[in-house]
Design a protein around this motif. Sequence first.
Motif, mmCIF file in Angstrom:
data_model
loop_
_atom_site.group_PDB
_atom_site.id
_atom_site.type_symbol
_atom_site.label_atom_id
_atom_site.label_comp_id
_atom_site.label_asym_id
_atom_site.label_seq_id
_atom_site.Cartn_x
_atom_site.Cartn_y
_atom_site.Cartn_z
ATOM 1 N N TRP A 90 0.814 -1.219 0.000
ATOM 2 C CA TRP A 90 0.000 0.000 0.000
ATOM 3 C C TRP A 90 0.852 1.276 0.000
ATOM 4 O O TRP A 90 0.540 2.251 0.682
ATOM 5 N N LYS A 109 3.205 3.828 -2.919
ATOM 6 C CA LYS A 109 3.276 4.151 -4.351
ATOM 7 C C LYS A 109 4.706 3.951 -4.853
ATOM 8 O O LYS A 109 5.403 4.892 -5.202
ATOM 9 N N ASP A 148 7.719 2.142 -7.321
ATOM 10 C CA ASP A 148 7.955 1.552 -8.632
ATOM 11 C C ASP A 148 9.249 0.745 -8.540
ATOM 12 O O ASP A 148 9.937 0.775 -7.519
ATOM 13 N N PHE A 160 -0.354 -4.127 -3.659
ATOM 14 C CA PHE A 160 -1.030 -2.834 -3.776
ATOM 15 C C PHE A 160 -0.062 -1.651 -3.856
ATOM 16 O O PHE A 160 -0.324 -0.581 -3.310
ATOM 17 N N CYS A 161 1.062 -1.843 -4.527
ATOM 18 C CA CYS A 161 2.047 -0.762 -4.698
ATOM 19 C C CYS A 161 2.002 -0.154 -6.098
ATOM 20 O O CYS A 161 2.810 0.704 -6.421
ATOM 21 N N ASP A 162 1.073 -0.584 -6.932
ATOM 22 C CA ASP A 162 0.958 -0.087 -8.304
ATOM 23 C C ASP A 162 2.205 -0.350 -9.138
ATOM 24 O O ASP A 162 2.542 0.421 -10.040
ATOM 25 N N THR A 217 4.446 -1.791 -12.037
ATOM 26 C CA THR A 217 4.192 -2.210 -13.417
ATOM 27 C C THR A 217 5.247 -3.191 -13.895
ATOM 28 O O THR A 217 5.082 -3.832 -14.931
#
Length: 147
Positions: free
Chosen positions: A110, A112, A114, A134-136, A138
């Motif tokens: 949780w 943000k 990358d 849930f860290c986004d 890619t």
Amino acid sequence: MPFGSLTNLKELDIRWNKLDSDSLVGMEKLKSLEKMNLSSCGLTKLPFSLDSLTNLKELDISQNALDSDSLVGMEKLTSLEKMNLSSCGLTKLPFSFGSLTNLKELDIRWNKLDSDSLVGMEKLKSLEKMNLSFCDLTKLPFRSVPA
């Protein structure tokens, strides 16, 4: 009795309180502390004295509004085995986290993050469990190793 005189204290759970880093001054006197929970305390930075708790093995500072600059100095917590930084609003981790060589569990879900913000994690040779949900993300920071 001030907390600073509790020199044999091994575990401290003060989660869900309204604290700031100034309210934690004197914490460095808790030299025997091995486990501390400061989750959901409304912290925006950590006290400078935290890095003097060299016997600390477990630290939960989840659900506080921290950034990577507020984590500077944590590399001195070389006994740390388990750390929870989930839901802190982090966008990167300090490169110095690589010196936490005894870290076995790291929860950074949780946030943000990358893959570039995870550089240095390869130095955590003792790491057995890491939660990045849930860290986004890619992509993951796997690089091929020459044979």
